[in-house]
Motif scaffolding. Structure first.
Motif, PDB file in Angstrom:
ATOM      1  N   ARG A 128       0.857  -1.244   0.053  1.00 55.38           N
ATOM      2  CA  ARG A 128      -0.006   0.014  -0.010  1.00 55.38           C
ATOM      3  C   ARG A 128       0.957   1.351  -0.007  1.00 55.38           C
ATOM      4  NH1 ARG A 128      -2.455  -3.676   3.392  1.00 55.38           N
ATOM      5  NH2 ARG A 128      -4.546  -4.631   2.328  1.00 55.38           N
ATOM      6  N   SER A 129       0.545   2.272  -0.974  1.00 51.74           N
ATOM      7  CA  SER A 129       1.418   3.277  -1.098  1.00 51.74           C
ATOM      8  C   SER A 129       0.630   4.501  -1.504  1.00 51.74           C
ATOM      9  CB  SER A 129       2.473   3.206  -2.171  1.00 51.74           C
ATOM     10  OG  SER A 129       3.074   4.335  -2.408  1.00 51.74           O
ATOM     11  N   VAL A 130       0.833   5.652  -0.724  1.00 55.41           N
ATOM     12  CA  VAL A 130       0.087   6.819  -1.234  1.00 55.41           C
ATOM     13  C   VAL A 130       0.977   7.919  -1.809  1.00 55.41           C
ATOM     14  CG1 VAL A 130      -1.610   6.721   0.514  1.00 55.41           C
ATOM     15  CG2 VAL A 130       0.162   8.023   1.252  1.00 55.41           C
ATOM     16  N   GLY A 131       0.566   9.169  -2.270  1.00 53.25           N
ATOM     17  CA  GLY A 131       1.592  10.106  -2.624  1.00 53.25           C
ATOM     18  C   GLY A 131       2.177   9.747  -3.977  1.00 53.25           C
ATOM     19  N   GLY A 132       3.203  10.583  -4.335  1.00 52.47           N
ATOM     20  CA  GLY A 132       4.168  10.474  -5.412  1.00 52.47           C
ATOM     21  C   GLY A 132       5.075  11.590  -5.615  1.00 52.47           C
ATOM     22  N   ALA A 133       5.508  11.941  -6.745  1.00 49.88           N
ATOM     23  CA  ALA A 133       6.615  12.758  -7.020  1.00 49.88           C
ATOM     24  C   ALA A 133       5.954  14.188  -6.681  1.00 49.88           C
ATOM     25  CB  ALA A 133       7.060  12.938  -8.301  1.00 49.88           C
ATOM     26  N   SER A 134       5.495  14.447  -5.589  1.00 48.86           N
ATOM     27  CA  SER A 134       4.980  15.951  -5.044  1.00 48.86           C
ATOM     28  C   SER A 134       5.151  16.048  -3.653  1.00 48.86           C
ATOM     29  CB  SER A 134       3.217  15.907  -5.111  1.00 48.86           C
ATOM     30  OG  SER A 134       2.778  14.798  -4.526  1.00 48.86           O
ATOM     31  N   ASP A 135       5.020  17.171  -3.023  1.00 46.95           N
ATOM     32  CA  ASP A 135       5.262  17.519  -1.648  1.00 46.95           C
ATOM     33  C   ASP A 135       4.205  16.916  -0.729  1.00 46.95           C
ATOM     34  OD1 ASP A 135       7.623  18.723  -2.195  1.00 46.95           O
ATOM     35  OD2 ASP A 135       6.498  20.736  -2.526  1.00 46.95           O
ATOM     36  N   PHE A 136       4.560  16.925   0.475  1.00 47.99           N
ATOM     37  CA  PHE A 136       3.763  16.293   1.429  1.00 47.99           C
ATOM     38  C   PHE A 136       2.369  17.187   1.600  1.00 47.99           C
ATOM     39  CE2 PHE A 136       1.718  16.963   5.731  1.00 47.99           C
ATOM     40  CZ  PHE A 136       1.818  15.648   6.283  1.00 47.99           C
ATOM     41  N   SER A 137       1.391  16.330   1.623  1.00 45.71           N
ATOM     42  CA  SER A 137      -0.004  17.121   1.722  1.00 45.71           C
ATOM     43  C   SER A 137      -0.736  16.452   2.797  1.00 45.71           C
ATOM     44  CB  SER A 137      -0.935  16.955   0.445  1.00 45.71           C
ATOM     45  OG  SER A 137      -1.217  15.509   0.329  1.00 45.71           O
ATOM     46  N   GLU A 138      -1.601  17.031   3.333  1.00 45.73           N
ATOM     47  CA  GLU A 138      -2.588  16.573   4.488  1.00 45.73           C
ATOM     48  C   GLU A 138      -3.401  15.621   4.148  1.00 45.73           C
ATOM     49  OE1 GLU A 138      -5.061  18.364   8.594  1.00 45.73           O
ATOM     50  OE2 GLU A 138      -4.866  19.540   6.534  1.00 45.73           O
ATOM     51  N   ALA A 139      -4.048  15.771   2.625  1.00 49.98           N
ATOM     52  CA  ALA A 139      -4.798  14.714   2.320  1.00 49.98           C
ATOM     53  C   ALA A 139      -4.246  13.401   2.172  1.00 49.98           C
ATOM     54  CB  ALA A 139      -5.325  15.326   0.958  1.00 49.98           C
ATOM     55  N   ASN A 140      -2.998  13.199   1.511  1.00 51.24           N
ATOM     56  CA  ASN A 140      -2.377  11.948   1.529  1.00 51.24           C
ATOM     57  C   ASN A 140      -1.741  11.585   3.012  1.00 51.24           C
ATOM     58  OD1 ASN A 140      -2.380  11.679  -1.486  1.00 51.24           O
ATOM     59  ND2 ASN A 140      -0.733  13.057  -1.733  1.00 51.24           N
ATOM     60  N   TYR A 141      -1.389  12.263   3.566  1.00 53.86           N
ATOM     61  CA  TYR A 141      -1.383  11.926   4.995  1.00 53.86           C
ATOM     62  C   TYR A 141      -2.413  11.417   5.751  1.00 53.86           C
ATOM     63  CZ  TYR A 141       0.281  12.404   9.906  1.00 53.86           C
ATOM     64  OH  TYR A 141       0.741  12.393  11.260  1.00 53.86           O
ATOM     65  N   LEU A 142      -3.595  11.990   5.661  1.00 52.82           N
ATOM     66  CA  LEU A 142      -4.657  11.321   6.177  1.00 52.82           C
ATOM     67  C   LEU A 142      -5.167   9.939   5.481  1.00 52.82           C
ATOM     68  CD1 LEU A 142      -6.975  14.409   6.838  1.00 52.82           C
ATOM     69  CD2 LEU A 142      -5.630  12.977   8.387  1.00 52.82           C
ATOM     70  N   ASP A 173       9.424  21.613   6.267  1.00 50.67           N
ATOM     71  CA  ASP A 173       8.688  22.473   6.019  1.00 50.67           C
ATOM     72  C   ASP A 173       7.350  22.422   5.455  1.00 50.67           C
ATOM     73  OD1 ASP A 173       9.493  22.205   3.764  1.00 50.67           O
ATOM     74  OD2 ASP A 173       9.854  24.009   2.867  1.00 50.67           O
ATOM     75  N   GLN A 174       7.098  21.379   4.592  1.00 49.61           N
ATOM     76  CA  GLN A 174       5.742  20.808   4.028  1.00 49.61           C
ATOM     77  C   GLN A 174       5.022  20.420   5.246  1.00 49.61           C
ATOM     78  OE1 GLN A 174       4.955  21.567   1.069  1.00 49.61           O
ATOM     79  NE2 GLN A 174       6.905  22.346   0.229  1.00 49.61           N
ATOM     80  N   VAL A 175       5.654  19.636   6.034  1.00 49.46           N
ATOM     81  CA  VAL A 175       4.879  18.908   7.321  1.00 49.46           C
ATOM     82  C   VAL A 175       4.237  19.981   7.815  1.00 49.46           C
ATOM     83  CG1 VAL A 175       5.011  17.115   9.084  1.00 49.46           C
ATOM     84  CG2 VAL A 175       6.115  16.438   6.753  1.00 49.46           C
TER      85      VAL A 175
END
Length: 265
Positions: A128-142, A173-175
């Protein structure tokens, strides 16, 4: 007529070396100590950890149906890792401090970092994996947390089960949410029930392979704890110092870990 200067008196002005040393920086250990740990001694080169499959209950309809699972195991094969130095006697006796003591500290640090990196590499086995070649986001974190709760079932109880989130330092800084926003104060250590830390042990393969997991997602099996061996070599008039350990790591439960990919810069 001239003044005595540091140039003219150079022959009688000593250079002083401080006995205190500054060690090289090592990655923060984000994974070690936060997974299952087993130790086994004596004969044997593989540790087998049995895994019992689920058995479902059903309403009784007059006949009992029996379940016979084919059980599996997690197999961990330890391997030896080491770090070593060889110190010439001439260098050792002329040093302002004990080179043996200094290098033993550094060798131990290198073993600890190697161990942490081996655990971090277990991201590759997670399904199981979320996200990708982008910065941290709250949506992907949740989304990662939701995956953990949904598939971990009773092994993930929010507020009771320790959950670890280890991120690459480039995402600091993104987190914190500081990009294009007001400066934040305070510190990050717990967000949505996840204990957050940052470590350069996080593996980078195109993207940073951060992980959110519980301790039972992974395991380390130690055949030999870190050991320092010291031997004087009369043929070379030098001291050999070898730090070694014998361990292996493996994924314990695929449902208890989620890879969270982000940019690594």
């Amino acid at each position: 007529m001239g003044n005595v200067t540091t140039t003219t008196a150079a022959a009688i002005i000593p250079e002083i070396w401080e006995a205190e040393v500054e060690f090289a920086a090592h990655n923060n250990r984000g994974f070690s100590g936060r997974i299952m740990e087993f130790q086994f001694a004596g004969p044997g080169d593989v540790l087998h950890i049995p895994k019992i499959g689920a058995i479902s209950a059903a309403a009784f309809s007059g006949v009992v149906s029996y379940t016979a699972n084919t059980e599996t195991s997690v197999d961990i094969t330890p391997d030896v890792s080491y770090a070593a130095v060889q110190i010439d006697r001439k260098a050792d006796v002329r040093s302002v401090t004990s080179l043996g003591n200094v290098y033993q500290v550094e060798l131990g640090q290198s073993l600890a970092q190697y161990e942490d990196e081996q655990i971090a590499g277990l991201y590759a086995g997670l399904s199981r994996s979320v996200g990708g070649a982008s910065d941290f986001s709250e949506a992907n974190y949740l989304l990662a947390i939701r995956n953990l709760i949904q598939h971990g079932k009773n092994k993930v109880v929010m507020g009771m089960t320790p959950i670890w989130g280890v991120f690459h330092p480039a995402q600091w800084d993104q987190v914190r949410g500081e990009v294009d926003g007001p400066a934040k104060t305070g510190s990050i250590d717990l967000a949505y029930g996840v204990n957050i830390s940052f470590s350069s042990s996080v593996q980078v393969s195109t993207t940073a392979r951060n992980m959110i997991y519980t301790s039972r997602a992974f395991a380390i099996a130690r055949k030999q704890t870190p050991t320092i061996d010291v031997e004087f070599d009369a043929d070379t008039l030098s001291t050999k110092i070898v730090a070694s350990q014998d361990f292996g790591v493996a994924e314990m439960n695929d449902d208890l870990g989620v890879e969270y990919q982000t940019n690594a810069s």
